[in-house]
Design an enzyme around this catalytic site. Structure first.
Site, short mmCIF file in Angstrom:
data_model
loop_
_atom_site.label_atom_id
_atom_site.label_comp_id
_atom_site.label_asym_id
_atom_site.label_seq_id
_atom_site.Cartn_x
_atom_site.Cartn_y
_atom_site.Cartn_z
N GLU A 94 0.84 -1.20 0.00
CA GLU A 94 0.00 0.00 0.00
C GLU A 94 0.88 1.25 0.00
O GLU A 94 2.00 1.24 0.50
CB GLU A 94 -0.93 -0.07 1.23
CG GLU A 94 -1.92 1.03 1.41
CD GLU A 94 -2.87 1.28 0.24
OE1 GLU A 94 -2.39 1.47 -0.88
OE2 GLU A 94 -4.09 1.35 0.48
N ASP A 95 0.37 2.31 -0.58
CA ASP A 95 1.15 3.56 -0.60
C ASP A 95 1.08 4.29 0.75
O ASP A 95 2.08 4.73 1.28
CB ASP A 95 0.68 4.49 -1.74
CG ASP A 95 -0.84 4.70 -1.78
OD1 ASP A 95 -1.57 4.14 -0.92
OD2 ASP A 95 -1.31 5.44 -2.67
N ASP A 98 -4.25 5.96 5.85
CA ASP A 98 -4.76 7.24 6.31
C ASP A 98 -5.86 6.96 7.35
O ASP A 98 -5.57 6.75 8.52
CB ASP A 98 -5.27 7.98 5.06
CG ASP A 98 -5.72 9.39 5.32
OD1 ASP A 98 -5.09 10.08 6.14
OD2 ASP A 98 -6.70 9.84 4.69
N PHE A 147 -1.33 16.27 3.34
CA PHE A 147 -1.68 15.58 2.11
C PHE A 147 -0.45 15.51 1.22
O PHE A 147 0.08 16.53 0.79
CB PHE A 147 -2.84 16.26 1.38
CG PHE A 147 -3.37 15.41 0.27
CD1 PHE A 147 -4.35 14.47 0.53
CD2 PHE A 147 -2.85 15.50 -1.01
CE1 PHE A 147 -4.82 13.62 -0.48
CE2 PHE A 147 -3.31 14.67 -2.03
CZ PHE A 147 -4.30 13.74 -1.76
N ASP A 154 -1.11 10.62 -5.70
CA ASP A 154 -1.63 11.67 -6.57
C ASP A 154 -2.47 12.70 -5.84
O ASP A 154 -2.96 12.47 -4.74
CB ASP A 154 -2.53 11.04 -7.65
CG ASP A 154 -3.85 10.54 -7.05
OD1 ASP A 154 -3.79 9.72 -6.11
OD2 ASP A 154 -4.92 11.00 -7.48
N ARG A 160 1.96 11.90 -9.74
CA ARG A 160 2.41 10.56 -9.35
C ARG A 160 3.87 10.31 -9.69
O ARG A 160 4.55 9.53 -9.03
CB ARG A 160 1.57 9.48 -10.07
CG ARG A 160 0.13 9.40 -9.61
CD ARG A 160 -0.50 8.11 -10.13
NE ARG A 160 -1.95 8.13 -10.10
CZ ARG A 160 -2.70 7.78 -9.06
NH1 ARG A 160 -2.13 7.38 -7.94
NH2 ARG A 160 -4.01 7.82 -9.13
P1 IMP Z 1 -7.52 5.15 3.92
O1 IMP Z 1 -8.57 4.18 3.43
O2 IMP Z 1 -8.13 6.42 4.45
O3 IMP Z 1 -6.52 4.56 4.86
O4 IMP Z 1 -6.79 5.74 2.67
C1 IMP Z 1 -6.05 5.09 1.86
C2 IMP Z 1 -6.01 5.71 0.47
O5 IMP Z 1 -6.32 7.12 0.42
C3 IMP Z 1 -4.58 5.61 0.02
O6 IMP Z 1 -4.36 4.35 -0.57
C4 IMP Z 1 -4.46 6.76 -0.93
O7 IMP Z 1 -4.88 6.35 -2.21
C5 IMP Z 1 -5.40 7.81 -0.40
N1 IMP Z 1 -4.66 8.82 0.40
C6 IMP Z 1 -4.70 8.99 1.72
N2 IMP Z 1 -3.91 10.00 2.13
C7 IMP Z 1 -3.33 10.48 1.01
C8 IMP Z 1 -2.37 11.53 0.75
O8 IMP Z 1 -1.87 12.24 1.65
N3 IMP Z 1 -2.03 11.72 -0.54
C9 IMP Z 1 -2.53 10.97 -1.56
N4 IMP Z 1 -3.40 9.97 -1.37
C10 IMP Z 1 -3.80 9.73 -0.11
MG MG Z 2 -4.15 3.98 -2.60
#
Ligand code: IMP
Ligand code: MG
Length: 170
Positions: A94-95, A98, A147, A154, A160
């Site tokens: 995973e990138d 959040d 962010f 992205d 990206r």
């Molecule tokens: P979660 O489900 O809130 O944990 O979010 C995960 C997804 O939200 C990540 O895989 C990203 O695609 C996107 N995301 C969350 N924070 C960021 C950020 O700071 N920059 C870009 N994408 C983000």
């Molecule tokens: Mg993602």
């Protein structure tokens, strides 16, 4: 022109990716490594990680999307390009974590396929943003509530291809 600031530079990023690769290599010494790259954000991370693991790895992909529901966001699978993972040792790449919603959806979903083991490796983690708890097995960097963009991440599909992790200064 947007004012892009560097949060984690390319050198620091690559050094940490190498460390994670070595950790995984050691932990999976006697196992097959099946990386699952979450598109699109994890593409650069998955490639660099894989190149630094000094044994064979298999790489597969899936794509998730989160969308805004009535009063909360939901995650859905938009493309499942995975082979049969039953009895396989898989690592989700995973990138960023959040709110934690994506992985709280994905891990139970994949467990239904009965992999032998399932671990999560995330490049970035923003623990202060968690809505549902989630802890990765491998984490590159914990970052503050910003962010971020670049290295796969992205903002509206842009940025990206930046080779570093940055953010936009308003
Ligand atoms: P979660 O489900 O809130 O944990 O979010 C995960 C997804 O939200 C990540 O895989 C990203 O695609 C996107 N995301 C969350 N924070 C960021 C950020 O700071 N920059 C870009 N994408 C983000
Ligand atoms: Mg993602």
């Amino acid at each position: 022109m947007d004012n892009i600031k560097v949060l984690i530079d390319e050198e620091k990023l690559q050094k940490r990716v190498k460390e994670l690769a070595k950790e995984i290599e050691k932990d999976y010494k006697d196992k097959e490594i099946n990386l699952i790259c979450i598109l699109k954000g994890s593409i650069f991370f998955t490639c660099d990680l894989a190149k630094n693991i000094n044994k064979n790895v298999k790489i597969d992909f899936l794509r998730l999307a989160s969308y805004e529901g009535e009063n909360s966001s939901k995650v859905k699978l938009v493309a499942n390009l995975l082979p049969n993972i039953e009895n396989k040792d898989v690592i989700i790449i995973e990138d960023i974590i959040d709110t934690g919603k994506t992985l709280n959806y994905l891990v139970p979903y994949l467990k239904k396929e009965k992999p032998k083991s399932i671990k999560v490796c995330t490049l970035l983690d923003k623990p202060s943003r968690r809505v549902v708890s989630f802890k990765a097995d491998y984490t590159g960097f914990e970052i503050e509530d910003k962010f971020v963009i670049g290295y796969g991440l992205d903002f509206d599909q842009d940025y990206r291809n930046l080779p570093f992790i940055g953010y936009i200064e308003k």
